[in-house]
Every structure is written in C-alpha cells, then in structure tokens.
Design an enzyme around this catalytic site. Sequence first.
Site, mmCIF file in Angstrom:
data_model
loop_
_atom_site.group_PDB
_atom_site.id
_atom_site.type_symbol
_atom_site.label_atom_id
_atom_site.label_comp_id
_atom_site.label_asym_id
_atom_site.label_seq_id
_atom_site.Cartn_x
_atom_site.Cartn_y
_atom_site.Cartn_z
ATOM 1 N N ASP A 34 0.878 -1.169 -0.045
ATOM 2 C CA ASP A 34 -0.007 -0.097 -0.064
ATOM 3 C C ASP A 34 0.708 1.255 0.039
ATOM 4 O OD1 ASP A 34 -1.593 2.261 0.807
ATOM 5 O OD2 ASP A 34 -3.320 0.608 1.168
ATOM 6 N N ILE A 35 0.487 2.356 -0.727
ATOM 7 C CA ILE A 35 1.444 3.511 -0.851
ATOM 8 C C ILE A 35 1.123 4.524 0.275
ATOM 9 C CG2 ILE A 35 1.881 3.541 -3.501
ATOM 10 C CD1 ILE A 35 -0.588 5.481 -3.550
ATOM 11 N N GLN A 97 -14.302 3.006 1.909
ATOM 12 C CA GLN A 97 -13.856 2.478 0.670
ATOM 13 C C GLN A 97 -13.443 3.780 -0.211
ATOM 14 O OE1 GLN A 97 -16.071 -0.571 -1.653
ATOM 15 N NE2 GLN A 97 -14.405 -0.840 -3.128
ATOM 16 N N HIS A 103 -10.397 -5.186 -2.635
ATOM 17 C CA HIS A 103 -8.955 -5.502 -1.933
ATOM 18 C C HIS A 103 -9.273 -5.711 -0.512
ATOM 19 C CE1 HIS A 103 -9.855 -0.979 -1.879
ATOM 20 N NE2 HIS A 103 -9.142 -1.289 -0.637
ATOM 21 N N HIS A 105 -6.888 -5.449 2.695
ATOM 22 C CA HIS A 105 -5.759 -4.800 3.528
ATOM 23 C C HIS A 105 -5.236 -5.908 4.510
ATOM 24 C CE1 HIS A 105 -6.444 -0.468 2.530
ATOM 25 N NE2 HIS A 105 -7.795 -0.984 2.622
#
Length: 141
Positions: A34-35, A97, A103, A105
């Site tokens: 994750d960025i 979201q 997705h 996490h």
Amino acid sequence: MSDRDPNCIFCAIVAGEAPAEILDSDEHTVTMMDINPATRGHALVIPREHSEDLLAIGEDDLCRTAAAAQRIAKRMEGTLEPDGFNLINSCRAAAWQTVFHFHVHVIPRYEGDPLKLPWIPRGAEMGEIAAIAATIRAGGD
Ligand code: 5GP
Ligand code: ZN
C-alpha cells in the site's frame, strides 16, 4: 464481476500500466504494498479481475483473495516478525472504501503501534440483539 475498468487504478496495476511494489501474484490475484502504509509492511491483495466490492465479487475470486492474504501474512510472519495482523476490507464509501476494486488490506501489527480499534464496544440488550438477528435471518439467502 466485470472486465477491466478503464478508470480503475488497480486494474492499471494488474495490467502493468501503473507502478506498484508487487509482493506476490498468481493466476487470479496480485499482492502489493500500500502506498500509504498504516504500519510497516501494509499490503493489499486484489483479484486480477475487476469487481467493485464485497457484494460484487464472485465467490471464487473472494476465496482466492483470502488465500493470497493468508499466504502473504505467513511470509510477513517470517520476515517482518510482527506481533499480529488485521485483515480489513471496506465495502462502499460509507465504510471507508476509496478504491472501488475489491481489495483486502493485510496489516501487520506491532505491540505499541498507533492503530486503534475503529469502534467503541457498547453493551446491548439481548432482546435487541435477538431482534436484529431475526431480521437478518428473515432475509434468507
Ligand atoms: P480503501 O480506502 O479503499 O479501503 O483502500 C484503498 C487503499 O489503496 C488505500 O490504503 C490507499 O493507500 C491505497 N492506494 C490508493 N492508490 C494506490 C496506488 O496507486 N497504489 C497502491 N499500491 N495503493 C494505492
Ligand atoms: Zn479495477
């Protein structure tokens, strides 16, 4: 479930058209960093095929995504040595979201990290709980 969404950043990553730090991939899933990591090692597992959210994704892709999440958690267990994990999925904007390609996490947890339980546990009458359960059950499959 549908084909690629041209406006979806995760579809672009799957296609190799947007950059990502890939950790793992298989025929049906991609796992990346994750960025905006919540903790050291925060990763995202996505199905290759675009599905908007929990209610749209097919059971097969859901299972494959869950299996990939477990696989990367086991890899992190042996490398990052976290103290625990959270798996989090947000379905729809009301539930936080922000990227509308399903997705999960995978968030490694460390004793003393700054994350907090996102709800305040409250007591409830057993009658209230039973009534809500009855409402849900009445919906059937
Ligand atoms: P959500 O808010 O939908 O549960 O989670 C979306 C996550 O995707 C966020 O944690 C956000 O940091 C991450 N994210 C958004 N854009 C990108 C991107 O381009 N690449 C990667 N690797 N993660 C992204
Ligand atoms: Zn997508």
